[in-house]
Structure formats: structure tokens, C-alpha cells
Write a protein that holds these residues in place. Structure first.
Motif, PDB file in Angstrom:
ATOM      1  N   VAL A 166       0.195 -18.392  52.165  1.00  0.00           N
ATOM      2  CA  VAL A 166      -0.978 -19.109  52.653  1.00  0.00           C
ATOM      3  C   VAL A 166      -1.309 -20.274  51.726  1.00  0.00           C
ATOM      4  O   VAL A 166      -1.420 -20.094  50.513  1.00  0.00           O
ATOM      5  CB  VAL A 166      -2.209 -18.170  52.760  1.00  0.00           C
ATOM      6  CG1 VAL A 166      -3.458 -18.946  53.178  1.00  0.00           C
ATOM      7  CG2 VAL A 166      -1.945 -17.039  53.739  1.00  0.00           C
ATOM      8  N   LEU A 167      -1.469 -21.457  52.309  1.00  0.00           N
ATOM      9  CA  LEU A 167      -1.958 -22.647  51.610  1.00  0.00           C
ATOM     10  C   LEU A 167      -3.400 -22.843  52.038  1.00  0.00           C
ATOM     11  O   LEU A 167      -3.698 -22.804  53.228  1.00  0.00           O
ATOM     12  CB  LEU A 167      -1.124 -23.871  51.994  1.00  0.00           C
ATOM     13  CG  LEU A 167      -1.614 -25.219  51.456  1.00  0.00           C
ATOM     14  CD1 LEU A 167      -1.435 -25.289  49.934  1.00  0.00           C
ATOM     15  CD2 LEU A 167      -0.874 -26.355  52.145  1.00  0.00           C
ATOM     16  N   TRP A 168      -4.309 -23.060  51.065  1.00  0.00           N
ATOM     17  CA  TRP A 168      -5.722 -23.135  51.410  1.00  0.00           C
ATOM     18  C   TRP A 168      -6.448 -24.234  50.658  1.00  0.00           C
ATOM     19  O   TRP A 168      -6.004 -24.684  49.606  1.00  0.00           O
ATOM     20  CB  TRP A 168      -6.415 -21.805  51.175  1.00  0.00           C
ATOM     21  CG  TRP A 168      -6.155 -21.138  49.860  1.00  0.00           C
ATOM     22  CD1 TRP A 168      -5.243 -20.157  49.606  1.00  0.00           C
ATOM     23  CD2 TRP A 168      -6.821 -21.382  48.603  1.00  0.00           C
ATOM     24  NE1 TRP A 168      -5.302 -19.782  48.282  1.00  0.00           N
ATOM     25  CE2 TRP A 168      -6.251 -20.511  47.646  1.00  0.00           C
ATOM     26  CE3 TRP A 168      -7.832 -22.239  48.200  1.00  0.00           C
ATOM     27  CZ2 TRP A 168      -6.665 -20.475  46.317  1.00  0.00           C
ATOM     28  CZ3 TRP A 168      -8.254 -22.212  46.868  1.00  0.00           C
ATOM     29  CH2 TRP A 168      -7.669 -21.334  45.944  1.00  0.00           C
ATOM     30  N   ALA A 169      -7.578 -24.658  51.231  1.00  0.00           N
ATOM     31  CA  ALA A 169      -8.520 -25.551  50.566  1.00  0.00           C
ATOM     32  C   ALA A 169      -9.624 -24.688  49.981  1.00  0.00           C
ATOM     33  O   ALA A 169     -10.005 -23.673  50.570  1.00  0.00           O
ATOM     34  CB  ALA A 169      -9.106 -26.556  51.560  1.00  0.00           C
ATOM     35  N   GLY A 170     -10.128 -25.096  48.824  1.00  0.00           N
ATOM     36  CA  GLY A 170     -11.143 -24.315  48.141  1.00  0.00           C
ATOM     37  C   GLY A 170     -12.550 -24.839  48.381  1.00  0.00           C
ATOM     38  O   GLY A 170     -12.768 -25.767  49.158  1.00  0.00           O
ATOM     39  N   ALA A 171     -13.502 -24.227  47.697  1.00  0.00           N
ATOM     40  CA  ALA A 171     -14.917 -24.586  47.861  1.00  0.00           C
ATOM     41  C   ALA A 171     -15.557 -24.764  46.493  1.00  0.00           C
ATOM     42  O   ALA A 171     -15.149 -24.156  45.510  1.00  0.00           O
ATOM     43  CB  ALA A 171     -15.649 -23.498  48.634  1.00  0.00           C
ATOM     44  N   LEU A 185       5.003 -23.155  48.035  1.00  0.00           N
ATOM     45  CA  LEU A 185       3.724 -23.812  48.345  1.00  0.00           C
ATOM     46  C   LEU A 185       3.102 -24.511  47.139  1.00  0.00           C
ATOM     47  O   LEU A 185       2.095 -25.203  47.291  1.00  0.00           O
ATOM     48  CB  LEU A 185       2.740 -22.799  48.923  1.00  0.00           C
ATOM     49  CG  LEU A 185       3.131 -22.176  50.268  1.00  0.00           C
ATOM     50  CD1 LEU A 185       2.068 -21.183  50.720  1.00  0.00           C
ATOM     51  CD2 LEU A 185       3.354 -23.239  51.325  1.00  0.00           C
ATOM     52  N   ARG A 186       3.698 -24.371  45.961  1.00  0.00           N
ATOM     53  CA  ARG A 186       3.118 -24.995  44.773  1.00  0.00           C
ATOM     54  C   ARG A 186       2.957 -26.504  44.900  1.00  0.00           C
ATOM     55  O   ARG A 186       1.896 -27.032  44.553  1.00  0.00           O
ATOM     56  CB  ARG A 186       3.937 -24.648  43.524  1.00  0.00           C
ATOM     57  CG  ARG A 186       3.657 -23.239  43.020  1.00  0.00           C
ATOM     58  CD  ARG A 186       4.509 -22.912  41.845  1.00  0.00           C
ATOM     59  NE  ARG A 186       5.898 -22.852  42.313  1.00  0.00           N
ATOM     60  CZ  ARG A 186       6.900 -22.386  41.603  1.00  0.00           C
ATOM     61  NH1 ARG A 186       6.701 -21.968  40.371  1.00  0.00           N
ATOM     62  NH2 ARG A 186       8.119 -22.327  42.085  1.00  0.00           N
TER      63      ARG A 186
END
Length: 196
Positions: A87-92, A138-139
Motif C-alpha cells: 500500500v502506498l499512502w498519503a499522510g496527515a 514502493l520506496r
């Protein structure tokens, strides 16, 4: 029905992230990832899996109370990361503690409504951008996303979403999401189309 409680970023925030994601999709190997469509981007607070229809009224009443007890808070999308090679994700960033509290309250609402819960894990706020099959590193994507900083917005509602898994067997078909309940945070006026 498969349900989850979520925070949905506003359109302007989604547009900013979409511009950053467009750059990621040009990186080598990006075609091997399953990119989440932007209309599905959200922060999951509590995933409830299969919910019997007779449980929904109790669940929605409890989610409404959870929203009422949580004041609005500021949030922004910032950076990104990965869960292994899956999973590749955007953070908060911003009032992430308030987001965690809202997630705890949504989880408690599900539990008190009698829904079996998975083993409790620490809440890790993230917005899923893409999924890999385990063969793509994904790095580079997470590193390219690291400098991303979106505009802040005020989270003002808790949303209950129904997820319909693909049934056609057509390759590339994605789950469909439908909002079935929306409640204002902090006890504000009831939102149009809100359940409970």
C-alpha cells in the motif's frame, strides 16, 4: 452490507493531491500498481465489514453520538509512506490526535452496536493512493511524495460509506462507494442526506 466510517477530504484538497499523484504515476513501474480513483480517497476511521441491515439503525445512532461528541478539527495532507510493498499512502498533519479520537469513537460505536471487531491496532491515519501486488518497490513513490504539503481544511463531518465489491469479474473494476450517512461534528445542524 460492507460499511466503513470515514473522513472525506474536500474537493480542493483532493485536487492538490491528484496533481502530486499524477507525477507519481509517471515513475518507472507505476503501471504495475492499482491506483485508487480520486473519488474513493478517504481516511478510514473504522472498517465494519459485513453489517446486517437490522444493525444499521443502532450503528448510525451511535455514530451520530460519536460525531456530536467530537469538535471540528484542522487537518492537512502531508507526505506519504507505504505499508511494505502492498500500500502506498498519503499522510496527515494538523490535529491528528483529534482524528485518532474520532476513529476510536467510531470503533467504539461499531463495537457497541454488536459488530465483531478485529484485534485492536493503533490507528495510523492514511489515505490509500495505490496498491501493489508485492512485486513493486514502493520506496521511490513514498520518497517522491515526502515533500507534498496540502492546504489545511476543517474536518466538519463523519461519514458512513457503503462499499460494493466488484462482481462482474472484469479486470481493473474497482469497488463502488456510496455515502449512506453524514453527521456534523460538535453537534452542528444535521447535514442534508444524513441518516440517524
Amino acid at each position: 452490507m460492507r460499511l466503513f466510517a470515514a473522513v472525506l477530504p474536500p474537493d480542493a484538497v483532493i485536487c492538490e493531491l491528484a496533481a502530486a499523484a499524477a507525477g507519481l504515476r509517471r515513475l518507472p513501474g507505476a503501471e504495475a500498481l492499482r491506483w485508487a480513483p480520486r473519488d474513493s480517497w478517504h481516511f478510514t476511521l473504522a472498517f465494519m465489514a459485513e453489517v446486517p441491515e437490522e444493525t444499521v439503525p443502532d450503528l448510525t445512532a451511535r455514530l451520530a453520538r460519536a460525531a456530536h461528541r467530537t469538535p471540528p478539527f484542522a487537518l492537512a495532507l502531508r507526505g506519504g509512506g507505504r505499508f511494505g510493498e502492498r500500500v502506498l499512502w498519503a499522510g496527515a498533519t494538523g490535529e491528528v490526535a483529534a482524528l485518532r479520537l474520532l476513529a476510536q469513537r467510531a470503533e467504539a460505536a461499531a463495537r457497541k452496536a454488536g459488530l465483531a471487531r478485529e484485534e485492536a491496532r493503533p490507528y495510523r491515519p492514511h489515505l490509500t493512493l495505490a496498491r501493489g501486488s508485492g512485486g513493486t518497490d514502493l520506496r521511490p513513490y513514498a520518497e517522491a511524495l515526502a515533500p507534498f504539503a496540502g492546504a489545511s481544511w476543517t474536518v466538519e463531518e463523519l461519514t458512513l460509506v457503503r462499499s460494493e465489491l466488484p462482481r462482474s469479474g472484469v479486470p481493473g473494476e474497482r469497488p463502488r462507494y456510496e455515502t449512506i450517512g453524514r453527521w456534523p461534528l460538535g453537534g452542528g445542524a444535521r447535514l442534508p442526506g444524513a441518516a440517524g
